[in-house]
Enzyme design. Structure first.
Site, mmCIF file in Angstrom:
data_model
loop_
_atom_site.group_PDB
_atom_site.id
_atom_site.type_symbol
_atom_site.label_atom_id
_atom_site.label_comp_id
_atom_site.label_asym_id
_atom_site.label_seq_id
_atom_site.Cartn_x
_atom_site.Cartn_y
_atom_site.Cartn_z
ATOM 1 N N ARG A 186 1.786 -2.398 -8.164
ATOM 2 C CA ARG A 186 2.045 -0.896 -9.091
ATOM 3 C C ARG A 186 1.733 -0.016 -8.061
ATOM 4 O O ARG A 186 2.596 1.102 -8.454
ATOM 5 C CB ARG A 186 2.080 -1.367 -10.680
ATOM 6 C CG ARG A 186 2.693 -2.377 -11.394
ATOM 7 C CD ARG A 186 3.423 -1.639 -12.387
ATOM 8 N NE ARG A 186 4.155 -2.918 -13.227
ATOM 9 C CZ ARG A 186 3.263 -4.057 -14.123
ATOM 10 N NH1 ARG A 186 2.222 -4.086 -13.881
ATOM 11 N NH2 ARG A 186 3.965 -5.035 -14.585
ATOM 12 N N ASP B 26 -20.258 0.170 10.663
ATOM 13 C CA ASP B 26 -20.663 0.597 9.195
ATOM 14 C C ASP B 26 -22.121 -0.138 9.701
ATOM 15 O O ASP B 26 -22.599 -0.047 8.359
ATOM 16 C CB ASP B 26 -20.326 0.338 7.931
ATOM 17 C CG ASP B 26 -20.183 1.113 6.978
ATOM 18 O OD1 ASP B 26 -21.106 2.290 7.004
ATOM 19 O OD2 ASP B 26 -20.306 0.902 5.440
#
Length: 450
Positions: A281, A330
């Site tokens: 959603r 990273d």
């Protein structure tokens, strides 16, 4: 795969009328011709061709022959290896026992930078953005002056492109391995707050942009959370200042994330990490990979170690937006070191073989993977083409940083940063600025843990 016109290289041209031959000055850079190789060029693997280098640049052999009327000084047989542009790393916190976020005296910090700059060449990284985790203003003011762009060479190592400051304008709800007490909860004063925290020298964004054009801007990328007060409205000024804005360590919903892109953000810091999980959603920051056609989808960093992001998730991201992937490590200071206890910023971390945690927790604290390994993993995880995997560490980061005319490509006028790869994509030879690196002479061993 269709690329923007700006990314499409033009075929080599032959002058219609050669210029008169002129004597070659004694100090004229020597010319190297690299033959017997496969070449990543213009989104293709080209065979039965050569790369010509003069000084630090790749040159057009047709113009060289017609204008200078001479043969190359050296012909180098590449032994059938694949030659690609030097790898570009957009996010690395340190390596070989060095943490960019830990200040020291100037001489020691420079010595440590040299160790990393040279060490990264062993893995094909010829340009990178040293990354600073969330820190206090005093730390930024000490270290960023050392991280301004500087040219690389076989002697001094990889090119430094300017720093990636990952924080401190990030959401404490997605703090990851960053230190809570140094975070900035807002930027109510806009650009002025960023200027004060990082010690930016430009009084205005326009002033800072001038410094960027002169390679005097220490900050190349800023990771920030656009939902924090004042950050969203600051993005256009940061872009005007010549800084790449990345969304990361954020709780932004999809509306906020898309608004950040409209304002000028062009990157997502380590996709899937330090952001809400995908929800059907409201997909949040991850949902930017599915934005509608009228909104430019940003590039996104992927830590492709199989730990920070599951291989299936890597493939989902690639399938959604293959032109946007940028592989990053990273990596932190324990990259290249044995298992043990190390330092990341002001935090103690523990390395266990192929992963690093904040000491005493199960929170990941950066990776220890190398960029060439990311390429191999990415191909394995996604079944992508060889070209796609290689462009995720060459062309894509170059375009993100606006340096695609000189980095990330093999074409006349580009820097002669080259990586020679075996069929299984291991680094065999490296050139930086037209000079071959003696990889076996690079020593990055560290005998003491922190």
């Amino acid at each position: 795969m269709q690329y923007p016109v700006a990314l499409q290289t033009q075929p080599l041209s032959t002058p219609s009328t050669p210029e008169p031959h002129t004597p070659i000055p004694e100090n004229e850079p020597k010319v190297i011709k690299i033959t017997n190789c496969k070449i990543l060029r213009d989104h293709k693997i080209v065979e039965h061709d050569a790369i010509w280098i003069q000084g630090s640049k790749i040159i057009d052999p047709h113009k060289f022959f017609w204008y200078q009327k001479r043969l190359p000084d050296t012909v180098l047989d590449a032994g059938g290896l694949l030659v690609v542009p030097g790898f570009i790393e957009a996010q690395i916190n340190g390596a070989f026992g060095v943490d960019f976020s830990v200040p020291s005296d100037s001489e020691t910090y420079e010595k440590d930078l040299l160790k990393v700059n040279r060490g990264l060449l062993k893995y094909g990284t010829t340009s990178y953005c040293p990354t600073i985790v969330s820190s206090s203003a005093s730390v930024y003011h000490k270290v960023l002056s050392h991280l301004k762009p500087r040219a690389g060479s076989a002697a001094v190592g990889a090119t430094m492109l300017g720093a990636h400051v990952e924080g401190p304008f990030i959401n404490e709800a997605r703090i990851g391995a960053h230190e809570l007490k140094v975070l900035q909860a807002s930027a109510k004063n806009g650009y002025a707050d960023f200027k004060d925290v990082y010690g930016l020298e430009g009084e205005t964004p326009a002033d800072q942009r001038k410094l960027s054009k002169e390679d005097q801007n220490s900050v190349k990328i800023i990771t920030c959370a656009p939902e924090l007060d004042g950050i969203m409205d600051s993005i256009p000024d940061l872009v005007e200042a010549g800084i790449t804005v990345s969304v990361g360590h954020s709780m932004a919903n999809i509306s906020q994330a898309e608004e950040a892109v409209r304002k000028g953000a062009t990157f997502i810091t380590h996709l899937f990490n330090a952001m809400p999980q995908f929800h059907h959603r409201d997909p949040g920051v991850i949902g930017l990979l599915g934005s509608r056609p009228d909104l430019p989808r940003p590039y996104y960093g992927l830590i492709c170690d199989g730990i920070h992001v599951h291989p299936n998730s890597v493939k989902i991201a690639y399938d959604s937006h293959p032109e946007g992937v940028i592989l990053v490590t990273d990596a932190m200071s324990a990259m290249g070191l044995a298992p043990g206890n190390y330092q990341l910023g002001n935090m103690n971390v523990t390395k266990e073989e192929d992963r690093v945690y904040i000491e005493g927790t199960d929170t990941l604290a950066g990776s220890v993977i190398t960029l060439d390994a990311c390429v191999r993993n990415f191909m394995q995880f996604t079944s992508c083409t060889l070209i796609e995997a290689l462009e995720a560490v060459t062309l894509h980061p170059a375009v993100l940083l606006g340096i695609q005319e000189t980095k990330g490509v093999i074409k006349p006028g580009a820097d002669a940063d080259l990586v020679f790869l075996s069929d299984d994509l291991f680094v065999k030879r490296v050139f930086v600025a037209g000079e071959e690196v003696e990889l076996d002479s690079i020593d990055v061993k560290v005998t003491e843990k922190f």
